[in-house]
Scaffold this active site. Structure first.
Site, PDB file in Angstrom:
ATOM      1  N   CYS A 331     -41.789  54.731 -31.595  1.00  0.00           N
ATOM      2  CA  CYS A 331     -40.733  54.594 -30.596  1.00  0.00           C
ATOM      3  C   CYS A 331     -39.823  55.827 -30.617  1.00  0.00           C
ATOM      4  CB  CYS A 331     -39.952  53.298 -30.823  1.00  0.00           C
ATOM      5  SG  CYS A 331     -39.051  52.730 -29.361  1.00  0.00           S
ATOM      6  N   HIS A 440     -44.435  48.623 -31.246  1.00  0.00           N
ATOM      7  CA  HIS A 440     -43.828  47.893 -32.356  1.00  0.00           C
ATOM      8  C   HIS A 440     -44.750  46.741 -32.757  1.00  0.00           C
ATOM      9  CE1 HIS A 440     -39.959  49.923 -32.266  1.00  0.00           C
ATOM     10  NE2 HIS A 440     -39.902  49.745 -30.958  1.00  0.00           N
TER      11      HIS A 440
END
Length: 508
Positions: A331, A440
């Site tokens: 991310c 994630h």
């Protein structure tokens, strides 16, 4: 259907409210009740995206899992995500709502949030037998008593009985429980029906006289003394709960502990692998001897990028990559790995360009894109032993990645509509020394985690011996472990009487 309510409030933060609510969700579910968790306002950088693409706090997701239901925004209508400089983002009903300064929150935003809290409670009440509410911090924060929306405000809304939890491990538990009850407003005190002593180590009989005196002074029962539980393997709520195994093992992983680190629950599955050590590193020298270096997610990419530069991480990571370490960014960490980050007014309110680590020929760009929040399935490609695997996870990020030359994709969207947009989900460089992904929850995919660790081991001429574990099975076992301990040490008959529920034959 109109649900019964129970609210768990604490004398302090970290008194054990989250874990107790989780245990009670499992206990009441095992009794045969349809049960749901609720926390009106949570502040956490550990969040999760549900199947509909709504973002809520990880702790309510864990509680929903304990209740054996799918997480939904009604379980956590208000999520506050700190960004730094006294600014936080409000996630309202699972979607970004506003950024606010601390002084603006109570006068400007709380009136706008209250209707959503009420609607969430109404929805849960209509679809469940019992709703177990978690408070936030302490109801005795008298400076906020007229403005708070997470403790007695909620209890009064639904006329919920309240049980106070005190953490004896920190000391002063009798005073903290007594003081908490005495400091709430007079019209709120009748809602408090009992108290619990949590995290006790030692001989419980030593507490007996103190509990008798406290119960007499408060005119309410103690429902039980819960023991301190060691070695719990459950997703952490905030950075106070970060778990690591610093002793060097065969495969050594270093996660850079960014000041605004978010979603570090991504790395907890490594803790179940006996052949792996995991250390959160706040100084560059801690990265030495690490086989895999991870730059995690962050709530403020630019701020943490500058922190990495100022504290010597840029030079150290670049050097270690040349010396053979594998670097992986997730991310915000993925965005930092590229040549440049262009912020067109999203994070810093001014158009600025920042140099990244330069380990990937990519450019990250923040502008007026909607925040991307969705669960996804992805196919692994271009990695030996992982080719064709389908893995699951979720995205939570602003901005996109523009790829440069000489890159390979290792994660490809299964959703053809996302595939057509050519978003970068997972890429690596020619030498397979640097990886970046927006996914994630990637390490919760057991086979992928173990095969990737084998790849890291082979890169360093080592062998990885996997532990025969499933991340989700371990979490389930730990939920049941806590529920079993709570059943043993809590007076459930009295608790059910307080809530207005029957135990009867519904208990398994």
């Amino acid at each position: 259907m109109t649900a019964k309510f129970l609210m768990i409030q604490g004398t302090t933060s970290d008194s054990g409210k989250t874990t107790l609510v989780m245990a009670l969700c499992r206990i009441f579910a095992d009794m045969g009740y349809k049960v749901a968790p609720f926390k009106s306002q949570n502040m956490s950088l550990n969040s999760f995206v549900n199947k509909e693409g709504f973002e809520i706090a990880r702790s309510q997701v864990l509680q929903a899992q304990a209740a054996r239901i799918e997480p939904q925004p009604a379980h956590n209508p208000v999520l506050l995500k700190p960004k730094g400089n006294n600014t936080s983002q409000i996630i309202l009903m699972g979607k970004p709502f506003a950024d606010y300064k601390v002084r603006e929150y109570y006068p400007i935003y709380i009136p706008k949030l209250i209707p959503h809290i009420k609607k969430s409670l109404e929805k849960l009440s209509q679809t469940n037998d019992v709703v177990i509410i978690e408070g936030a911090g302490s109801p005795a924060e008298i400076n906020l008593a007229d403005h708070e929306i997470a403790n007695m405000f909620v209890a009064k809304l639904v006329k919920s009985p309240v049980v106070i939890v005190g953490d004896i491990d920190k000391g002063g538990v009798f005073a903290s429980i007594y003081g908490t009850v005495e400091l709430v407003k007079e019209d709120e005190k009748p809602l408090i029906k009992a108290y619990i002593v949590n995290k006790f180590r030692g001989d419980e009989s030593l507490l007996t006289s103190g509990l008798v005196m406290l119960s007499e002074k408060l005119n309410m029962p103690c429902l039980g003394v819960l023991p301190y539980i060691n070695d719990l393997y459950l997703p952490a709520e905030d950075s106070l709960d970060i778990k690591e195994t610093r002793k060097l093992r065969n495969i050594n992983i270093g996660v850079i502990r960014l000041p605004k680190i978010s979603n570090f629950t991504d790395f907890e599955p490594f803790l179940a692998e006996n052949d792996v050590s995991l250390e959160y590193c706040i100084k560059p020298h801690q990265l030495k001897n690490k086989d895999l270096i991870i730059i995690p997610g962050t709530k403020n990419t630019i701020s943490d990028l500058n922190w990495m530069k100022e504290n010597g991480f840029f030079d150290e990571v670049s050097l270690l990559e040349k010396q053979g370490a594998i670097i992986l960014g997730i991310c915000g960490g993925f965005q930092m790995l590229g040549q440049k980050i262009i912020d067109k007014g999203i994070e810093e309110n001014l158009i600025k360009e920042y140099n990244g680590l330069g380990l990937l020929p990519t450019t990250a760009e923040f502008k007026d894109y909607d925040k991307i929040t969705h669960q996804i399935s992805a196919k692994v490609i271009n990695i030996p032993n992982l080719e064709g695997q389908i893995i699951k996870g979720y995205e939570i990020h602003m901005g996109i990645i523009k790829n440069g030359p000489n890159l390979k994709t290792f994660l490809e969207y299964e959703d053809k509509n996302l595939l057509k947009k050519n978003y970068s989900l997972g890429i690596y460089n020619e030498s397979m020394s640097t990886f970046g992904t927006f996914l994630h929850g990637i390490w919760e995919n057991d086979l992928f985690r173990k095969e990737f660790l084998s790849f890291v081991a082979s890169h360093h001429n080592k062998q990885f011996v996997e532990t025969k574990t499933s991340h989700n099975e371990i979490v389930e076992q730990n939920i049941d472990k806590v529920a079993t301990i709570v059943r043993k040490h809590l007076d459930l008959q009295e608790l059910c009487k307080i809530v207005g529920l029957e135990m009867g034959n519904k208990e398994k």
